[in-house]
Design an enzyme around this catalytic site. Sequence first.
Site, mmCIF file in Angstrom:
data_model
loop_
_atom_site.group_PDB
_atom_site.id
_atom_site.type_symbol
_atom_site.label_atom_id
_atom_site.label_comp_id
_atom_site.label_asym_id
_atom_site.label_seq_id
_atom_site.Cartn_x
_atom_site.Cartn_y
_atom_site.Cartn_z
ATOM 1 C CE1 TYR A 70 -4.144 -1.903 1.134
ATOM 2 C CE2 TYR A 70 -2.437 -3.327 2.013
ATOM 3 C CZ TYR A 70 -3.749 -3.118 1.640
ATOM 4 O OH TYR A 70 -4.662 -4.123 1.777
ATOM 5 C CE LYS A 114 -5.053 -5.895 -3.903
ATOM 6 N NZ LYS A 114 -6.228 -5.114 -4.209
ATOM 7 C CG HIS A 170 -8.903 -1.244 -2.820
ATOM 8 N ND1 HIS A 170 -9.394 -2.086 -1.848
ATOM 9 C CD2 HIS A 170 -9.972 -0.585 -3.316
ATOM 10 C CE1 HIS A 170 -10.705 -1.948 -1.766
ATOM 11 N NE2 HIS A 170 -11.083 -1.037 -2.638
#
Length: 374
Positions: free
Chosen positions: A273, A328, A281
């Site tokens: 993060y 991601k 997120h």
Amino acid sequence: MAEQTKAGKKNDRAERNRIYAHALPAIPSSSTKPWLGIPLWRTPSSLERPRVVGVFDSATRSVWIIHSEHANLLWRRGFFGKGSLSRSEPTWLARQTGSRTAEEITAKRREERKTFKTERARAIVAAQEEAEAAFAAGKPLPAPFAPEAVRQAIRSTPEPGDASTPPPVLAAEPPEIEPVEDLEYLQLTLQEAFFLAWSLDSLRVLDAVTHNPLSLPALWRASHAAHYMPPAPQLDLRFDNPFLVNYVAYHHYRSLGWVVKSGIKFCADLLLYKRGPVFAHAEFAVIVCPVYEDDTDRATSPFQLSNVDPFSWSWLSTVGRVNSQVQKTLILTYVTIPSSRRVNLAALDSPGCLAEFSVREVVLRRWVPARMRD
């Protein structure tokens, strides 16, 4: 409705910035020996550092922060650990006493988004039906079909007579609340605990039996010994100890300023993060891949390290698809384990052995033809 939602998000953002305004800084110290090509990062003595106490637990391979004040301090100063009765932030007591928690704020935001999407779809359908009726009658398109009119319709709230509007509830006297004992503790991984104790000098770890403080060398050896089954402090230390391999990756990313959390939810080892899980997120999912410099060390190893063997295409495709769906980027972090024939095992007596490891990163992105044709 949209204006209220925006105002609520702005207030929540301001509150989060206030609560997490003093995260542990990562400031390089030129007086320390570089590790993995980067300096050892310490907190300057002029800045206030948290001083917390934890208990070492070899059975769960973790350190428990029993005091709630210390647990909240570590969470707010760097998002360290996980609540034993919560998904992430230790909010069990707040949930029991009715206080507003980050999880409840997230649930409220999701409900607001769901309501907004429903009202938007209802407004668009109504505008389309009116436009089709006007077209069938040979009339020009009505004003509500214009973009600004549609936006006004989207912002409108249900009418007072709408069935979705709940009836007013008379205020009742609040019931008497009995005090609730806090049963939750913050659970730190051994990597987090050693980073806090050694690199940031913010954690003092106690022995679970004697309750005496563990020195840094004792904590170093206990963290290694916890990965033997059963734990045996007298066994020789090895470069391929799971604690050491994972600590190399953890220290690498924490020293670069990332907030590092577990990535097991997304088939990964770590999540990275920028600021922390309460702000946004994670942008990256990390899979730690140990690489033996000497195959003899692997043949004689008592450990079964994950991700040592080459990946199958089906497994790699599965992990890539899971992380691409949650937006991601997947990173394969290769940690090279030094050969015991090249490096004296006496180096394992201190964290100075970390200088013998090397880290290489490979970024993977899943190619989706429908999204990437431009």
